[in-house]
Design a protein around this motif. Structure first.
Motif, mmCIF file in Angstrom:
data_model
loop_
_atom_site.group_PDB
_atom_site.id
_atom_site.type_symbol
_atom_site.label_atom_id
_atom_site.label_comp_id
_atom_site.label_asym_id
_atom_site.label_seq_id
_atom_site.Cartn_x
_atom_site.Cartn_y
_atom_site.Cartn_z
ATOM 1 N N MET A 1 -6.691 75.408 31.612
ATOM 2 C CA MET A 1 -5.603 75.070 31.440
ATOM 3 C C MET A 1 -4.590 75.947 30.836
ATOM 4 O O MET A 1 -4.624 76.097 29.486
ATOM 5 C CB MET A 1 -6.195 73.368 30.051
ATOM 6 C CG MET A 1 -4.753 72.951 30.644
ATOM 7 S SD MET A 1 -4.425 71.120 29.934
ATOM 8 C CE MET A 1 -3.308 70.819 28.682
ATOM 9 N N THR A 2 -3.305 75.602 30.773
ATOM 10 C CA THR A 2 -2.046 76.807 30.352
ATOM 11 C C THR A 2 -0.898 76.115 30.762
ATOM 12 O O THR A 2 -0.442 75.264 31.519
ATOM 13 C CB THR A 2 -1.958 78.321 31.126
ATOM 14 O OG1 THR A 2 -1.713 78.421 32.998
ATOM 15 C CG2 THR A 2 -3.590 78.864 31.296
ATOM 16 N N GLY A 3 -0.010 76.417 30.112
ATOM 17 C CA GLY A 3 1.259 76.648 30.111
ATOM 18 C C GLY A 3 2.282 76.281 28.895
ATOM 19 O O GLY A 3 1.366 76.481 27.905
ATOM 20 N N ARG A 4 3.426 75.445 28.903
ATOM 21 C CA ARG A 4 4.443 75.661 27.715
ATOM 22 C C ARG A 4 3.967 74.297 26.789
ATOM 23 O O ARG A 4 3.669 73.353 27.423
ATOM 24 C CB ARG A 4 5.483 76.191 27.663
ATOM 25 C CG ARG A 4 6.789 76.531 27.585
ATOM 26 C CD ARG A 4 7.664 76.010 28.440
ATOM 27 N NE ARG A 4 9.209 76.521 27.385
ATOM 28 C CZ ARG A 4 9.767 78.211 26.335
ATOM 29 N NH1 ARG A 4 8.418 78.917 27.443
ATOM 30 N NH2 ARG A 4 10.689 77.819 25.685
ATOM 31 N N GLY A 5 3.528 74.816 25.853
ATOM 32 C CA GLY A 5 4.033 73.213 24.587
ATOM 33 C C GLY A 5 4.897 72.592 24.890
ATOM 34 O O GLY A 5 6.175 73.381 25.165
ATOM 35 N N GLU B 1 -13.100 79.686 32.713
ATOM 36 C CA GLU B 1 -12.550 78.487 34.033
ATOM 37 C C GLU B 1 -13.577 77.280 33.104
ATOM 38 O O GLU B 1 -13.057 76.000 33.128
ATOM 39 C CB GLU B 1 -13.389 78.123 34.129
ATOM 40 C CG GLU B 1 -12.835 79.362 36.086
ATOM 41 C CD GLU B 1 -13.382 81.332 36.129
ATOM 42 O OE1 GLU B 1 -12.716 81.784 36.748
ATOM 43 O OE2 GLU B 1 -14.210 81.280 35.434
ATOM 44 N N ASP B 2 -14.334 77.689 31.707
ATOM 45 C CA ASP B 2 -15.379 76.084 31.082
ATOM 46 C C ASP B 2 -14.051 76.372 29.833
ATOM 47 O O ASP B 2 -14.911 75.652 28.374
ATOM 48 C CB ASP B 2 -16.767 77.478 30.428
ATOM 49 C CG ASP B 2 -17.313 77.297 31.396
ATOM 50 O OD1 ASP B 2 -16.773 76.621 32.611
ATOM 51 O OD2 ASP B 2 -18.399 78.118 31.657
ATOM 52 N N VAL B 3 -13.235 77.190 29.426
ATOM 53 C CA VAL B 3 -12.457 76.383 28.115
ATOM 54 C C VAL B 3 -11.053 75.791 29.013
ATOM 55 O O VAL B 3 -10.342 76.605 29.426
ATOM 56 C CB VAL B 3 -11.872 78.278 27.917
ATOM 57 C CG1 VAL B 3 -11.184 78.340 26.782
ATOM 58 C CG2 VAL B 3 -12.775 79.002 27.202
ATOM 59 N N THR B 4 -10.680 74.947 27.736
ATOM 60 C CA THR B 4 -8.969 74.361 27.885
ATOM 61 C C THR B 4 -9.294 74.924 26.984
ATOM 62 O O THR B 4 -8.742 75.309 25.840
ATOM 63 C CB THR B 4 -9.864 73.256 27.624
ATOM 64 O OG1 THR B 4 -10.205 72.150 28.786
ATOM 65 C CG2 THR B 4 -8.574 72.001 27.664
ATOM 66 N N LEU B 5 -7.530 75.719 27.446
ATOM 67 C CA LEU B 5 -6.442 76.140 26.288
ATOM 68 C C LEU B 5 -5.586 74.967 25.581
ATOM 69 O O LEU B 5 -4.933 74.729 26.825
ATOM 70 C CB LEU B 5 -5.763 77.321 26.604
ATOM 71 C CG LEU B 5 -6.524 79.012 27.165
ATOM 72 C CD1 LEU B 5 -6.061 79.737 28.048
ATOM 73 C CD2 LEU B 5 -7.667 79.304 26.347
ATOM 74 N N GLU B 6 -5.303 74.657 24.402
ATOM 75 C CA GLU B 6 -4.452 74.375 23.848
ATOM 76 C C GLU B 6 -3.235 75.272 22.891
ATOM 77 O O GLU B 6 -3.714 75.181 22.124
ATOM 78 C CB GLU B 6 -4.474 72.394 23.229
ATOM 79 C CG GLU B 6 -5.740 72.140 23.925
ATOM 80 C CD GLU B 6 -6.482 71.570 22.924
ATOM 81 O OE1 GLU B 6 -6.323 70.816 21.767
ATOM 82 O OE2 GLU B 6 -7.354 70.799 23.780
ATOM 83 N N VAL B 7 -2.307 74.674 23.448
ATOM 84 C CA VAL B 7 -1.049 75.859 22.891
ATOM 85 C C VAL B 7 -0.155 74.348 21.853
ATOM 86 O O VAL B 7 -0.059 74.592 22.890
ATOM 87 C CB VAL B 7 -0.031 76.591 23.479
ATOM 88 C CG1 VAL B 7 -1.468 77.663 23.789
ATOM 89 C CG2 VAL B 7 0.588 75.981 24.469
#
Length: 181
Positions: free
Chosen positions: A1-5, A130-136
């Protein structure tokens, strides 16, 4: 998961965002001076190079002021060990929670930036993207994404110089003395 916080709407997040925005808008010499007042002599930072298991992708961050992508990194707190700082910074900036047993020393591990008077202590780890959820958080980090090593986005000068020590990025083929900070 990516994206602008996104701003969480609470007062602490707003204040933190305002502080980062103000700091990053300051002229470079003033930012450096502020850091040196807080941490005199050489500044020591911890950097994480997070690879995919096949070493074809690298996790990069886009941070204020947004003029390129960089690596998860940050300054050591007073008395903090570099490996602890690396794990802490990775967690704060990406949401990835590791222990010091999950990381390894990069080779070389210490990159000395004599002109800028700082030392980067560099560590590596491998994770399955693919196993990592990214949180910014949207204040300190705008985006976190995995990028192919053979198709990197625009990289900050500081990250480019550091990555060159590992044969990666736009400065990888430059002579070592041309990469000095």
């Amino acid at each position: 998961m990516t994206g602008r916080g996104q701003s969480s709407g609470n007062a602490a997040s707003f204040v933190r965002s305002a502080i980062y925005k103000t700091f990053y808008s300051l002229p470079k010499p003033l930012k450096r001076r502020i850091v040196r007042v807080v941490a005199p002599t050489y500044t020591v930072g911890a950097v994480m190079m997070v690879y995919s298991p096949d070493k074809t992708r690298l996790l990069l961050l886009r941070q204020p002021p947004g003029h390129g992508w960089g690596l998860p990194a940050g300054l050591l707190n007073r008395g903090e060990r570099p490996e602890t700082a690396a794990v802490r910074e990775l967690g704060e900036e990406t949401g990835i929670k590791l222990t010091i047993d999950d990381i390894e020393l990069a080779s070389p591990n210490a990159i000395v930036h004599a002109r800028g008077r700082w030392v980067d202590m560099v560590f590596t780890t491998t994770l399955v993207p693919e196993d990592v959820t990214l949180e910014v958080d949207g204040a300190e980090v705008w985006e976190a994404q995995w990028h192919r090593l053979d198709a990197l986005p625009p990289i900050t000068v500081a990250a480019s110089r550091l990555l060159a020590h590992y044969g990666i990025g736009p400065y990888a083929d430059y002579p070592a003395d041309a990469r000095i900070d």
